[in-house]
Enzyme design. Structure first.
Site, mmCIF file in Angstrom:
data_model
loop_
_atom_site.group_PDB
_atom_site.id
_atom_site.type_symbol
_atom_site.label_atom_id
_atom_site.label_comp_id
_atom_site.label_asym_id
_atom_site.label_seq_id
_atom_site.Cartn_x
_atom_site.Cartn_y
_atom_site.Cartn_z
ATOM 1 N N ASN A 1 2.466 1.435 3.961
ATOM 2 C CA ASN A 1 2.731 0.399 4.814
ATOM 3 C C ASN A 1 2.469 0.534 6.268
ATOM 4 O OD1 ASN A 1 5.394 -1.884 5.577
ATOM 5 N ND2 ASN A 1 3.537 -2.428 4.755
ATOM 6 N N ASP B 1 -9.543 3.259 1.320
ATOM 7 C CA ASP B 1 -8.183 3.687 1.989
ATOM 8 C C ASP B 1 -8.611 4.383 3.233
ATOM 9 O OD1 ASP B 1 -5.849 4.987 3.094
ATOM 10 O OD2 ASP B 1 -5.200 5.713 1.147
ATOM 11 N N CYS C 1 -1.271 1.057 6.967
ATOM 12 C CA CYS C 1 -2.714 0.595 7.337
ATOM 13 C C CYS C 1 -3.247 -0.441 6.569
ATOM 14 C CB CYS C 1 -3.653 2.006 6.956
ATOM 15 S SG CYS C 1 -3.308 3.564 7.974
ATOM 16 N N ARG C 2 -3.441 -0.470 4.923
ATOM 17 C CA ARG C 2 -3.861 -1.382 4.624
ATOM 18 C C ARG C 2 -3.027 -2.720 4.343
ATOM 19 N NH1 ARG C 2 -5.823 1.812 -0.616
ATOM 20 N NH2 ARG C 2 -4.051 2.739 -0.127
ATOM 21 N N SER C 3 -1.554 -2.457 3.670
ATOM 22 C CA SER C 3 -1.155 -3.471 3.805
ATOM 23 C C SER C 3 -0.415 -4.337 4.871
ATOM 24 C CB SER C 3 0.384 -3.104 2.712
ATOM 25 O OG SER C 3 1.093 -2.389 3.321
ATOM 26 N N CYS D 1 0.888 -1.068 -0.030
ATOM 27 C CA CYS D 1 -0.119 0.186 0.077
ATOM 28 C C CYS D 1 0.911 1.395 -0.048
ATOM 29 C CB CYS D 1 -0.965 0.000 1.140
ATOM 30 S SG CYS D 1 -0.082 0.436 2.769
#
Length: 157
Positions: A19, A131, A21-23, A16
């Protein structure tokens, strides 16, 4: 087609923007799904950033709270940028959104090995993972990640 390296493990790298939050959420969710199926020996899972903006930072606290709410374990970590070595290591590089795909094209010299995909494409959806940095809706992001990770695990198992 399932790709596997010489270790006979499937290496998955989630990407993401920063690196934080999402990933890392996808990394931890996927690790837990794999653990629950007793398939740890088959997979190696990690996450990295497509930009340098959050280098060295741990998972963002609201993302940790979303993982906690769903009993997904995580460890302290530091955001890092994908490198050529990481590109070679990974069998699958799974990005969260179209901007990540664009950044990865530059960082991987055009993805010559065709390893890069978007997470929700695995689930048959042509859209980005929400996001939470902008939406502040970590639950929606978590739902998108679970949907995508289930599809990845189903296709690679």
């Amino acid at each position: 087609m399932i790709m596997q390296n010489h270790e006979n493990k499937i290496h998955i790298l989630f990407i993401c923007h920063g690196n934080i939050c999402r990933s890392p959420m996808a990394e931890m969710v996927m690790k837990e799904m794999v653990r629950q199926k007793g398939m740890e020996a088959k997979f190696e899972i990690s996450s990295m950033a497509a930009t340098t903006e959050e280098m060295g930072h741990d998972i963002y606290p609201p993302a940790k709270r979303a993982l906690d709410a769903h009993h997904i374990p995580y460890t302290k970590r530091k955001a890092s940028l994908i490198t050529e070595r990481d590109y070679r290591w990974a069998d699958y590089i799974i990005a969260m959104d179209e901007e990540n795909i664009h950044d990865l094209s530059r960082l991987t010299h055009g993805d010559p090995d065709k390893k890069v995909s978007r997470l929700l494409y695995w689930a048959g959806e042509k859209r980005d993972v929400a996001d939470p940095w902008f939406t502040d809706d970590y639950e929606k992001t978590y739902g998108d990640i679970v949907k995508g990770c289930r599809a990845v695990l189903e296709k690679l198992s």
